[in-house]
Design an enzyme around this catalytic site. Structure first.
Site, PDB file in Angstrom:
ATOM      1  N   CYS A  40     -19.866  23.374  45.614  1.00 21.81           N
ATOM      2  CA  CYS A  40     -19.594  24.638  46.297  1.00 21.81           C
ATOM      3  C   CYS A  40     -19.974  25.837  45.442  1.00 21.81           C
ATOM      4  CB  CYS A  40     -18.099  24.766  46.625  1.00 21.81           C
ATOM      5  SG  CYS A  40     -17.399  23.424  47.581  1.00 21.81           S
ATOM      6  N   CYS A  44     -15.962  29.797  47.227  1.00 15.23           N
ATOM      7  CA  CYS A  44     -15.719  29.017  48.444  1.00 15.23           C
ATOM      8  C   CYS A  44     -14.254  29.118  48.863  1.00 15.23           C
ATOM      9  CB  CYS A  44     -16.089  27.556  48.217  1.00 15.23           C
ATOM     10  SG  CYS A  44     -15.920  26.524  49.700  1.00 15.23           S
ATOM     11  N   CYS A  74     -19.294  26.878  52.531  1.00 19.97           N
ATOM     12  CA  CYS A  74     -19.830  27.996  51.736  1.00 19.97           C
ATOM     13  C   CYS A  74     -21.346  27.944  51.574  1.00 19.97           C
ATOM     14  CB  CYS A  74     -19.168  28.046  50.360  1.00 19.97           C
ATOM     15  SG  CYS A  74     -19.579  26.661  49.269  1.00 19.97           S
ATOM     16  N   CYS A 321     -48.351  19.094  45.101  1.00 19.41           N
ATOM     17  CA  CYS A 321     -48.359  17.853  44.343  1.00 19.41           C
ATOM     18  C   CYS A 321     -47.110  17.020  44.617  1.00 19.41           C
ATOM     19  CB  CYS A 321     -48.514  18.126  42.843  1.00 19.41           C
ATOM     20  SG  CYS A 321     -47.303  19.259  42.154  1.00 19.41           S
TER      21      CYS A 321
END
Length: 360
Positions: A40, A44, A74, A321
């Site tokens: 998080c 949060c 979050c 790539c």
């Protein structure tokens, strides 16, 4: 230009920030909960875990590579894609008054903790805020000299009281003396935020030259090669190519762009450029192998050489790539780390599937 690893705040401070939901630490670290397997943002709003069940990461991709999933509440991957508000305000202030010499007292007056700012800049720019400011002022001086301005005026405008001090700082930053600027090409760089961590983009007047993750081990060597072999003077700044790649990269990560239109300039050997040209042809959402690229170049036994040229690519994502895998289907190496490679392939595969579903 020296890029160093991020330095996280002390463990106790990160625990405090997590428990108090301190949004001032957004973008500085991520909180991962061992009991749920979720990571998080510091702010949060979910129920806070016990400190002994938590570990911290500087980048979102590090948490993912450790097996953690992004929190749905979050959305830490979204948070990784933007600089925190307090940094954005500071950067706007610098743009509005580039000559201002910021002191710790001024930062504190703006509600910015100097140590926290230092850590954020070290993590995302590879240098402290004050070092970035000095480099930025020298970059402005470089542009002035390149356009015909005098070295004396450039030194004075950059805040140096002595010409010798300016020359020493200039040479240390750009690996050339101010008098040689007319024979060099300025290579401007800026930091870009992405869901996979900060990237650095570099562009000159002909196009984008470099786009790499800041923690790529080979990045410092790549920049030194651009300076020493190709004569670039590297300085922080902005131009149209950097603005364009920032916009296009955001669209790519949102699943809304399958190819890039930003002009490119690719210094390198003839063979490397041939390999890079083949990379550009790999379709979005598909993969190929080193052996297949070697066969397309008429050098079926040159898989190893193709792999080496592939690793010398300075334009992550643009020259894809990440779409090159092993003959056995394994992800193989990737300069940005295999977790990022897996993320990019999943992103493209999901976008292709959504497009196909909408077509029916």
């Amino acid at each position: 230009m020296n890029l160093q690893n991020a330095v996280l705040p002390p463990h106790a401070e990160m625990v405090r920030a997590m428990l108090e939901r301190d949004t001032a630490y957004e973008g500085v670290f991520f909180t991962a909960v061992k009991t749920t397997g979720i990571f998080c943002r510091p702010g949060c709003t979910a129920r806070k875990p016990k400190p002994e069940n938590v570990e911290f990461f500087a980048h979102a991709d590090e948490a993912m590579s450790a097996g953690y999933r992004a929190c749905l509440r979050c959305k830490p991957l979204d948070a990784a894609a933007i600089a925190p508000d307090w940094v954005q305000r500071l950067l706007k202030s610098v743009d509005a008054d580039p000559d201002l010499r910021w002191t710790d007292a001024q930062l504190l007056a703006e509600g910015i903790e100097p140590l926290k700012l230092r850590r954020w800049f070290k993590q995302h720019f590879g240098m402290t805020f004050h070092a970035w400011l000095r480099s930025r002022r020298l970059g402005i001086a470089l542009g002035g000299i390149k356009q015909g301005g005098s070295i004396d005026n450039a030194a004075f405008d950059s805040g140096y009281e002595s010409l010798s001090g300016f020359r020493d700082a200039f040479q240390k930053s750009f690996h050339i003396t101010p008098g040689r600027v007319a024979h060099s090409e300025p290579l401007l760089f800026t930091r870009l935020t992405t869901p996979l961590g900060p990237m650095i983009a570099m562009a000159e007047q002909r196009g984008l030259v470099l786009l790499e993750f800041l923690d790529r081990p080979a990045l410092t060597k790549e920049i030194e090669e651009l300076q020493n072999r190709y004569g670039y003077a590297v300085a922080p700044g902005h131009n149209g190519h950097l603005q364009q790649i920032e916009e296009e990269l955001a669209q790519y990560f949102a699943g809304k762009r399958t190819e890039f239109n930003v002009p490119l300039h690719l210094p390198g050997s003839a063979f490397a450029r041939q390999v890079w040209a083949e990379l550009m042809k790999i379709p979005y959402g598909q993969t190929t192998t080193y052996g297949a690229i070697a066969a397309l170049l008429g050098k079926s036994g040159a898989s190893r050489a193709v792999g080496l040229a592939n690793g010398q690519n300075r334009l992550a994502i643009i020259l894809p790539c990440h779409r090159v895998i092993g003959a056995d289907g394994s992800l193989t190496g990737y300069g940005g780390g295999q977790p990022r490679k897996a993320f990019l392939l999943r992103l493209e595969s999901a976008a292709v599937q959504i497009t196909q579903q909408l077509a029916f």
